[in-house]
Write a protein that holds these residues in place. Structure first.
Motif, PDB file in Angstrom:
ATOM      1  N   ASP A  35       6.960  29.400   3.400  1.00 61.71           N
ATOM      2  CA  ASP A  35       6.632  30.069   4.657  1.00 61.71           C
ATOM      3  C   ASP A  35       5.193  29.742   5.061  1.00 61.71           C
ATOM      4  O   ASP A  35       4.333  29.496   4.206  1.00 61.71           O
ATOM      5  CB  ASP A  35       6.783  31.591   4.483  1.00 61.71           C
ATOM      6  CG  ASP A  35       6.772  32.321   5.821  1.00 61.71           C
ATOM      7  OD1 ASP A  35       7.178  31.714   6.834  1.00 61.71           O
ATOM      8  OD2 ASP A  35       6.352  33.490   5.847  1.00 61.71           O
ATOM      9  N   ARG A  37       2.171  31.243   7.837  1.00 62.02           N
ATOM     10  CA  ARG A  37       1.750  32.182   8.879  1.00 62.02           C
ATOM     11  C   ARG A  37       0.430  31.668   9.436  1.00 62.02           C
ATOM     12  O   ARG A  37      -0.479  31.346   8.667  1.00 62.02           O
ATOM     13  CB  ARG A  37       1.523  33.603   8.314  1.00 62.02           C
ATOM     14  CG  ARG A  37       2.688  34.183   7.570  1.00 62.02           C
ATOM     15  CD  ARG A  37       3.711  34.868   8.428  1.00 62.02           C
ATOM     16  NE  ARG A  37       3.245  36.111   9.036  1.00 62.02           N
ATOM     17  CZ  ARG A  37       3.948  36.757   9.960  1.00 62.02           C
ATOM     18  NH1 ARG A  37       5.116  36.278  10.368  1.00 62.02           N
ATOM     19  NH2 ARG A  37       3.502  37.875  10.477  1.00 62.02           N
ATOM     20  N   TYR A  41      -9.450  32.169  13.024  1.00 58.69           N
ATOM     21  CA  TYR A  41     -10.650  32.317  12.217  1.00 58.69           C
ATOM     22  C   TYR A  41     -11.843  32.116  13.131  1.00 58.69           C
ATOM     23  O   TYR A  41     -11.901  31.133  13.868  1.00 58.69           O
ATOM     24  CB  TYR A  41     -10.629  31.273  11.107  1.00 58.69           C
ATOM     25  CG  TYR A  41     -11.902  31.132  10.328  1.00 58.69           C
ATOM     26  CD1 TYR A  41     -12.360  32.163   9.525  1.00 58.69           C
ATOM     27  CD2 TYR A  41     -12.658  29.968  10.396  1.00 58.69           C
ATOM     28  CE1 TYR A  41     -13.535  32.034   8.807  1.00 58.69           C
ATOM     29  CE2 TYR A  41     -13.831  29.831   9.684  1.00 58.69           C
ATOM     30  CZ  TYR A  41     -14.265  30.857   8.886  1.00 58.69           C
ATOM     31  OH  TYR A  41     -15.430  30.732   8.179  1.00 58.69           O
TER      32      TYR A  41
ATOM     33  N   LYS B   4      -4.444  30.004   1.082  1.00 58.41           N
ATOM     34  CA  LYS B   4      -5.084  30.221   2.365  1.00 58.41           C
ATOM     35  C   LYS B   4      -5.832  28.958   2.746  1.00 58.41           C
ATOM     36  O   LYS B   4      -6.535  28.385   1.920  1.00 58.41           O
ATOM     37  CB  LYS B   4      -6.071  31.388   2.272  1.00 58.41           C
ATOM     38  CG  LYS B   4      -5.397  32.718   2.048  1.00 58.41           C
ATOM     39  CD  LYS B   4      -6.398  33.813   1.806  1.00 58.41           C
ATOM     40  CE  LYS B   4      -5.683  35.146   1.584  1.00 58.41           C
ATOM     41  NZ  LYS B   4      -6.621  36.237   1.298  1.00 58.41           N
ATOM     42  N   TYR B   6      -8.421  27.266   5.620  1.00 57.21           N
ATOM     43  CA  TYR B   6      -9.335  27.467   6.741  1.00 57.21           C
ATOM     44  C   TYR B   6      -9.674  26.109   7.330  1.00 57.21           C
ATOM     45  O   TYR B   6     -10.120  25.226   6.612  1.00 57.21           O
ATOM     46  CB  TYR B   6     -10.628  28.125   6.263  1.00 57.21           C
ATOM     47  CG  TYR B   6     -10.409  29.382   5.458  1.00 57.21           C
ATOM     48  CD1 TYR B   6     -10.403  30.626   6.073  1.00 57.21           C
ATOM     49  CD2 TYR B   6     -10.192  29.332   4.089  1.00 57.21           C
ATOM     50  CE1 TYR B   6     -10.193  31.777   5.338  1.00 57.21           C
ATOM     51  CE2 TYR B   6      -9.976  30.477   3.346  1.00 57.21           C
ATOM     52  CZ  TYR B   6      -9.973  31.694   3.979  1.00 57.21           C
ATOM     53  OH  TYR B   6      -9.767  32.834   3.238  1.00 57.21           O
ATOM     54  N   GLY B  39     -11.935  28.650  14.604  1.00 60.37           N
ATOM     55  CA  GLY B  39     -11.189  27.766  13.728  1.00 60.37           C
ATOM     56  C   GLY B  39      -9.764  28.262  13.547  1.00 60.37           C
ATOM     57  O   GLY B  39      -9.333  29.187  14.229  1.00 60.37           O
ATOM     58  N   LYS B  40      -9.058  27.631  12.637  1.00 56.25           N
ATOM     59  CA  LYS B  40      -7.682  28.042  12.350  1.00 56.25           C
ATOM     60  C   LYS B  40      -7.600  28.615  10.941  1.00 56.25           C
ATOM     61  O   LYS B  40      -8.346  28.228  10.060  1.00 56.25           O
ATOM     62  CB  LYS B  40      -6.747  26.832  12.435  1.00 56.25           C
ATOM     63  CG  LYS B  40      -6.317  26.478  13.835  1.00 56.25           C
ATOM     64  CD  LYS B  40      -5.407  25.272  13.822  1.00 56.25           C
ATOM     65  CE  LYS B  40      -6.174  24.009  13.524  1.00 56.25           C
ATOM     66  NZ  LYS B  40      -5.352  22.782  13.610  1.00 56.25           N
ATOM     67  N   TYR B  41      -6.682  29.527  10.769  1.00 59.55           N
ATOM     68  CA  TYR B  41      -6.471  30.144   9.467  1.00 59.55           C
ATOM     69  C   TYR B  41      -4.967  30.112   9.196  1.00 59.55           C
ATOM     70  O   TYR B  41      -4.176  30.532  10.036  1.00 59.55           O
ATOM     71  CB  TYR B  41      -6.988  31.576   9.517  1.00 59.55           C
ATOM     72  CG  TYR B  41      -6.628  32.426   8.336  1.00 59.55           C
ATOM     73  CD1 TYR B  41      -7.170  32.159   7.090  1.00 59.55           C
ATOM     74  CD2 TYR B  41      -5.759  33.502   8.466  1.00 59.55           C
ATOM     75  CE1 TYR B  41      -6.843  32.943   5.998  1.00 59.55           C
ATOM     76  CE2 TYR B  41      -5.431  34.287   7.382  1.00 59.55           C
ATOM     77  CZ  TYR B  41      -5.974  34.000   6.151  1.00 59.55           C
ATOM     78  OH  TYR B  41      -5.647  34.778   5.075  1.00 59.55           O
ATOM     79  N   LEU B  42      -4.588  29.566   8.047  1.00 55.33           N
ATOM     80  CA  LEU B  42      -3.165  29.479   7.717  1.00 55.33           C
ATOM     81  C   LEU B  42      -2.899  30.060   6.342  1.00 55.33           C
ATOM     82  O   LEU B  42      -3.662  29.846   5.403  1.00 55.33           O
ATOM     83  CB  LEU B  42      -2.713  28.016   7.724  1.00 55.33           C
ATOM     84  CG  LEU B  42      -2.707  27.327   9.083  1.00 55.33           C
ATOM     85  CD1 LEU B  42      -3.528  26.059   9.023  1.00 55.33           C
ATOM     86  CD2 LEU B  42      -1.280  27.003   9.502  1.00 55.33           C
ATOM     87  N   GLU B  43      -1.805  30.806   6.238  1.00 53.05           N
ATOM     88  CA  GLU B  43      -1.344  31.287   4.942  1.00 53.05           C
ATOM     89  C   GLU B  43      -0.059  30.533   4.610  1.00 53.05           C
ATOM     90  O   GLU B  43       0.900  30.577   5.383  1.00 53.05           O
ATOM     91  CB  GLU B  43      -1.077  32.783   4.995  1.00 53.05           C
ATOM     92  CG  GLU B  43      -2.351  33.609   5.112  1.00 53.05           C
ATOM     93  CD  GLU B  43      -2.080  35.098   5.266  1.00 53.05           C
ATOM     94  OE1 GLU B  43      -3.033  35.883   5.231  1.00 53.05           O
ATOM     95  OE2 GLU B  43      -0.899  35.462   5.438  1.00 53.05           O
ATOM     96  N   VAL B  44      -0.100  29.817   3.493  1.00 55.68           N
ATOM     97  CA  VAL B  44       1.062  29.016   3.106  1.00 55.68           C
ATOM     98  C   VAL B  44       1.664  29.569   1.820  1.00 55.68           C
ATOM     99  O   VAL B  44       0.962  29.743   0.820  1.00 55.68           O
ATOM    100  CB  VAL B  44       0.672  27.536   2.915  1.00 55.68           C
ATOM    101  CG1 VAL B  44       1.879  26.703   2.516  1.00 55.68           C
ATOM    102  CG2 VAL B  44       0.050  26.975   4.187  1.00 55.68           C
ATOM    103  N   GLU B  45       2.935  29.864   1.856  1.00 53.05           N
ATOM    104  CA  GLU B  45       3.663  30.352   0.686  1.00 53.05           C
ATOM    105  C   GLU B  45       4.376  29.163   0.056  1.00 53.05           C
ATOM    106  O   GLU B  45       5.162  28.479   0.720  1.00 53.05           O
ATOM    107  CB  GLU B  45       4.683  31.406   1.179  1.00 53.05           C
ATOM    108  CG  GLU B  45       5.394  32.167   0.094  1.00 53.05           C
ATOM    109  CD  GLU B  45       4.520  33.217  -0.585  1.00 53.05           C
ATOM    110  OE1 GLU B  45       3.823  33.940   0.121  1.00 53.05           O
ATOM    111  OE2 GLU B  45       4.548  33.270  -1.828  1.00 53.05           O
ATOM    112  N   LEU B  66      -2.384  19.489   9.039  1.00 53.63           N
ATOM    113  CA  LEU B  66      -3.034  20.750   9.418  1.00 53.63           C
ATOM    114  C   LEU B  66      -4.428  20.576  10.000  1.00 53.63           C
ATOM    115  O   LEU B  66      -4.851  21.366  10.839  1.00 53.63           O
ATOM    116  CB  LEU B  66      -3.064  21.691   8.211  1.00 53.63           C
ATOM    117  CG  LEU B  66      -1.690  21.958   7.580  1.00 53.63           C
ATOM    118  CD1 LEU B  66      -1.821  22.846   6.354  1.00 53.63           C
ATOM    119  CD2 LEU B  66      -0.744  22.594   8.582  1.00 53.63           C
TER     120      LEU B  66
END
Lengths: 79, 79
Positions: A35, A37, A41, B4, B6, B39-45, B66
């Protein structure tokens, strides 16, 4: 003074942008990705030396402009 | 495993989105704001239990999809 702000979608809120990124990662062969999300930032440079005022201001900035508190959470870190 | 990511613009790269946010904050009366960078922040599972493989994969994801490494830096945190 420098502050970092993280804005993320609340749990349960659909994240089409994250889903699109996950899909693209699968297409590139990253099958381990369960996944993704996506959030925002922000780095904010403040002129005030008063940490307490800075935190109060940043809270207000998040509520008024930077985050949509109906669907988003925010986290503030002051350096 | 959760990671995470950044993604931030490299120093010196113009950030019109950040400038627009700073301008809006000034309009709202936050005169202490000197600068904003977005900026961008992504959480990857990830499903893999192997931290070393995860880090290598995430590095590759950043380089391939990314982040635009010409103008952006990225930082990876694995929990």
């Amino acid at each position: 003074m420098k502050a970092k702000i993280y804005v993320t979608l609340k749990p349960g809120v659909l994240d089409p942008q994250g889903k699109a990124v996950a899909h693209s990662l699968h297409d590139l062969g990253f099958d381990d990705v369960a996944d993704v999300r996506q959030g925002k930032y922000l780095e904010v440079e403040l002129t005030t030396p008063d940490k307490k005022k800075a935190r109060a201001d940043l809270e207000e900035m998040c509520k008024k402009l930077l985050a949509n508190t109906v669907i988003e959470d925010y986290r503030i870190e002051i350096e």
